[in-house]
Enzyme design. Structure first.
Site, PDB file in Angstrom:
ATOM      1  N   ARG A   1       0.632  -1.257  -0.054  1.00 31.79           N
ATOM      2  CA  ARG A   1       0.057   0.312  -0.022  1.00 31.79           C
ATOM      3  C   ARG A   1       0.769   1.257  -0.135  1.00 31.79           C
ATOM      4  NH1 ARG A   1      -5.034  -1.515   4.091  1.00 31.79           N
ATOM      5  NH2 ARG A   1      -6.440  -2.344   2.161  1.00 31.79           N
TER       6      ARG A   1
ATOM      7  N   LYS B   1     -16.171 -17.632   4.417  1.00 33.93           N
ATOM      8  CA  LYS B   1     -17.697 -17.451   4.277  1.00 33.93           C
ATOM      9  C   LYS B   1     -18.326 -16.576   3.293  1.00 33.93           C
ATOM     10  CE  LYS B   1     -17.519 -16.529   9.356  1.00 33.93           C
ATOM     11  NZ  LYS B   1     -17.454 -15.631  10.601  1.00 33.93           N
TER      12      LYS B   1
ATOM     13  N   GLY C   1      -7.800  -9.020   0.892  1.00 32.85           N
ATOM     14  CA  GLY C   1      -6.505  -9.153   1.496  1.00 32.85           C
ATOM     15  C   GLY C   1      -5.773 -10.369   1.293  1.00 32.85           C
TER      16      GLY C   1
ATOM     17  N   GLY D   1     -12.276  -4.914   1.468  1.00 30.33           N
ATOM     18  CA  GLY D   1     -13.644  -4.641   1.640  1.00 30.33           C
ATOM     19  C   GLY D   1     -14.128  -3.931   0.423  1.00 30.33           C
TER      20      GLY D   1
HETATM   21  P1  ADP Z   1     -10.217 -12.386   1.128  1.00 26.12           P
HETATM   22  O1  ADP Z   1      -9.303 -11.584   2.127  1.00 26.12           O
HETATM   23  O2  ADP Z   1      -8.978 -12.363  -0.156  1.00 26.12           O
HETATM   24  O3  ADP Z   1     -11.431 -11.423   0.725  1.00 26.12           O
HETATM   25  P2  ADP Z   1     -11.327 -14.298   2.759  1.00 26.12           P
HETATM   26  O4  ADP Z   1     -10.871 -13.324   4.030  1.00 26.12           O
HETATM   27  O5  ADP Z   1     -12.852 -14.189   2.543  1.00 26.12           O
HETATM   28  O6  ADP Z   1     -10.434 -13.838   1.614  1.00 26.12           O
HETATM   29  O7  ADP Z   1     -11.011 -15.678   2.952  1.00 26.12           O
HETATM   30  C1  ADP Z   1      -9.506 -16.228   3.442  1.00 26.12           C
HETATM   31  C2  ADP Z   1      -9.956 -17.059   4.369  1.00 26.12           C
HETATM   32  O8  ADP Z   1     -10.651 -18.194   4.119  1.00 26.12           O
HETATM   33  C3  ADP Z   1      -8.649 -17.847   4.855  1.00 26.12           C
HETATM   34  O9  ADP Z   1      -8.260 -17.632   6.078  1.00 26.12           O
HETATM   35  C4  ADP Z   1      -8.780 -19.359   4.455  1.00 26.12           C
HETATM   36  O10 ADP Z   1      -8.039 -20.188   5.437  1.00 26.12           O
HETATM   37  C5  ADP Z   1     -10.216 -19.629   4.670  1.00 26.12           C
HETATM   38  N1  ADP Z   1     -10.779 -20.782   3.875  1.00 26.12           N
HETATM   39  C6  ADP Z   1     -10.584 -20.921   2.609  1.00 26.12           C
HETATM   40  N2  ADP Z   1     -11.177 -22.162   2.563  1.00 26.12           N
HETATM   41  C7  ADP Z   1     -11.454 -22.771   3.587  1.00 26.12           C
HETATM   42  C8  ADP Z   1     -11.862 -24.242   3.852  1.00 26.12           C
HETATM   43  N3  ADP Z   1     -12.138 -25.046   3.200  1.00 26.12           N
HETATM   44  N4  ADP Z   1     -12.069 -24.209   5.086  1.00 26.12           N
HETATM   45  C9  ADP Z   1     -12.146 -23.400   6.127  1.00 26.12           C
HETATM   46  N5  ADP Z   1     -11.505 -22.033   5.728  1.00 26.12           N
HETATM   47  C10 ADP Z   1     -11.164 -21.697   4.654  1.00 26.12           C
END
Ligand code: ADP
Ligand code: MG
Length: 403
Positions: free
Chosen positions: A41, A207, A360, A383
């Site tokens: 950043r 999620k 992130g 976000g």
């Molecule tokens: P971003 O920050 O790119 O938007 P998220 O915060 O939505 O991504 O998701 C990242 C998290 O999702 C990571 O910590 C990863 O461990 C978790 N994750 C991905 N697949 C699984 C899974 N099958 N079971 C549990 N957690 C998962």
């Protein structure tokens, strides 16, 4: 739409020379003590800083860092970042450990042409997150041009993002988008409003709940929506499949079912999964078809057949947007599905596709997979990029002057 906003690029240099310019940057980098873990950043806002400095502006930089909750917190001082900024930018960058008190005003008043002054963390002031008009006015009083380069904070209506933009304009000044903000809006705007087809979106992560708006917004726009991560588990349950001990959002199974029905074959779920009974201590892993998950299993990554299927679909795309890892990529060996997708997306860039990554953890995964330089654009806003793609107006952008 967003490109109807005023841009720093269009401000003539003679309107910058000798002028005080208030720059809202997003220097909110991850820290471990005083050590910067990822300086992306800071680097990404350098072009805007260089443009202002070379034009001879007197630059006052604002940023938040961490979550100090409206009062000074030594763990969230911008001081260590200013040292790094000095090195990256070259020359001196001044720092004042305050925001609006008379000493800060004196520091601002003593700025010379081409000098850069960083004020302390805006969130040390309780008024920032409350979008307090008094704080916005005090900040706006420092300059007659406000430049917002903080895309990562654009989805928040805070005093240092929207309040100050409106206050500067109320005083007859202008509020414009910096070069990074412009770049983010340009790439994400192309993905949302004019994607070349086929347009393939890949969503993963933990999620569904935080991303349902993005899914709803993207579904009618995409040719394919590839879903991985724990998000896919909730969809499996909507299909009546066994998910064992996997992470599932029980209260989102209904909304997942409705989404699957609406999407038809545009939404592509994993066909196989990497399962294990635990994450740490040398887990024994198996790759199983998605209808063969056993009660004790945890689904922790997409399987090899899914990686190949996703690679094929990504390979046909002219536009790719990716958010969310395909598995628990922080814990090897469950990083492999995410790395495979990262490579497929990078390959797509080289074939001429527009490839944009947001989020992130996704940006960190792209970095860990060594493909960052092979992507069209990696958003600095987690976000903010998701809210933008959900079709929500970003308050930090809305508050800027019209072109
Ligand atoms: P971003 O920050 O790119 O938007 P998220 O915060 O939505 O991504 O998701 C990242 C998290 O999702 C990571 O910590 C990863 O461990 C978790 N994750 C991905 N697949 C699984 C899974 N099958 N079971 C549990 N957690 C998962
Ligand atoms: Mg995340």
């Amino acid at each position: 739409m967003t490109m109807t906003k005023a841009m720093l690029r269009d401000v003539p240099a003679d309107q910058l020379r000798g002028r005080r310019v208030l720059l809202r940057a997003d220097l909110n980098v991850p820290l471990e003590g005083e050590r910067i873990i990822d300086e992306t950043r800071i680097r990404e806002t350098l072009p805007t800083l260089r443009l202002l400095r070379e034009a001879g502006a007197r630059v006052i930089v604002l940023s938040h860092l961490g979550r100090p909750k409206g009062k000074p917190d030594p763990r969230c001082t911008l001081k260590p970042l200013v040292n790094r900024l000095c090195t990256l930018l070259g020359g001196t960058v001044r720092f004042h450990p305050g925001l609006t008190e008379p000493e800060a005003r004196a520091a601002v008043d003593s700025l010379q042409d081409g000098e850069v002054l960083v004020l302390e963390n805006t969130r040390f002031h309780p008024g920032d997150e409350k979008n307090d008009p008094a704080l916005a006015d005090a900040l706006a009083g420092m300059a007659d041009l406000f430049v917002n380069d903080a895309f990562g904070a654009a989805h928040r209506a805070h005093a240092s993002t929207t309040g100050v933009a409106r206050s500067v304009q109320a005083r007859g000044g202008r509020a414009v988008a910096g070069l990074l903000m412009e770049e983010e809006l340009d790439y994400l705007g192309r993905v949302l409003h004019s994607p070349e087809r086929p347009f393939v979106a890949i969503l993963g992560g933990a999620k569904i709940s935080g991303k349902i708006e993005v899914i709803r917004s993207l579904l009618p726009r995409v040719d394919r929506l590839l879903v991985g991560g724990a998000m896919a588990n909730t969809c499996f349950r909507a299909l009546g499949l066994e998910t064992g001990a996997s992470l599932v959002e029980e209260d989102r199974i209904d909304v997942a079912r409705a989404t699957l029905q609406e999407a038809g074959d545009r939404l592509v779920l994993p066909v196989d999964c990497v399962v294990a009974d635990r994450i740490e201590d040398e887990p024994v892993t198996r790759i199983v078809p998605r209808d063969s998950v056993q009660p004790g299993d945890r689904i922790l990554d997409i399987g090899t057949a899914t990686r190949a299927l996703f690679a094929k679909l990504i390979g046909e795309a002219r536009t790719v947007f990716w958010n969310g890892p395909m598995g628990i990529f922080e814990h090897p060996p469950f990083h492999q599905g995410t790395v495979a997708v990262a490579r497929s997306v990078a390959d797509a860039t080289e074939r001429g596709a527009l490839t944009v990554v947001g989020g992130g953890d996704s940006a960190a995964a792209a970095e860990a997979a060594g493909v960052t330089a092979r992507l069209s654009h990696v958003s600095t806003g987690g976000g903010a990029s998701l809210e933008f793609l959900a079709g929500d107006p970003l308050p930090g952008v809305e508050a800027l002057s019209d072109r």
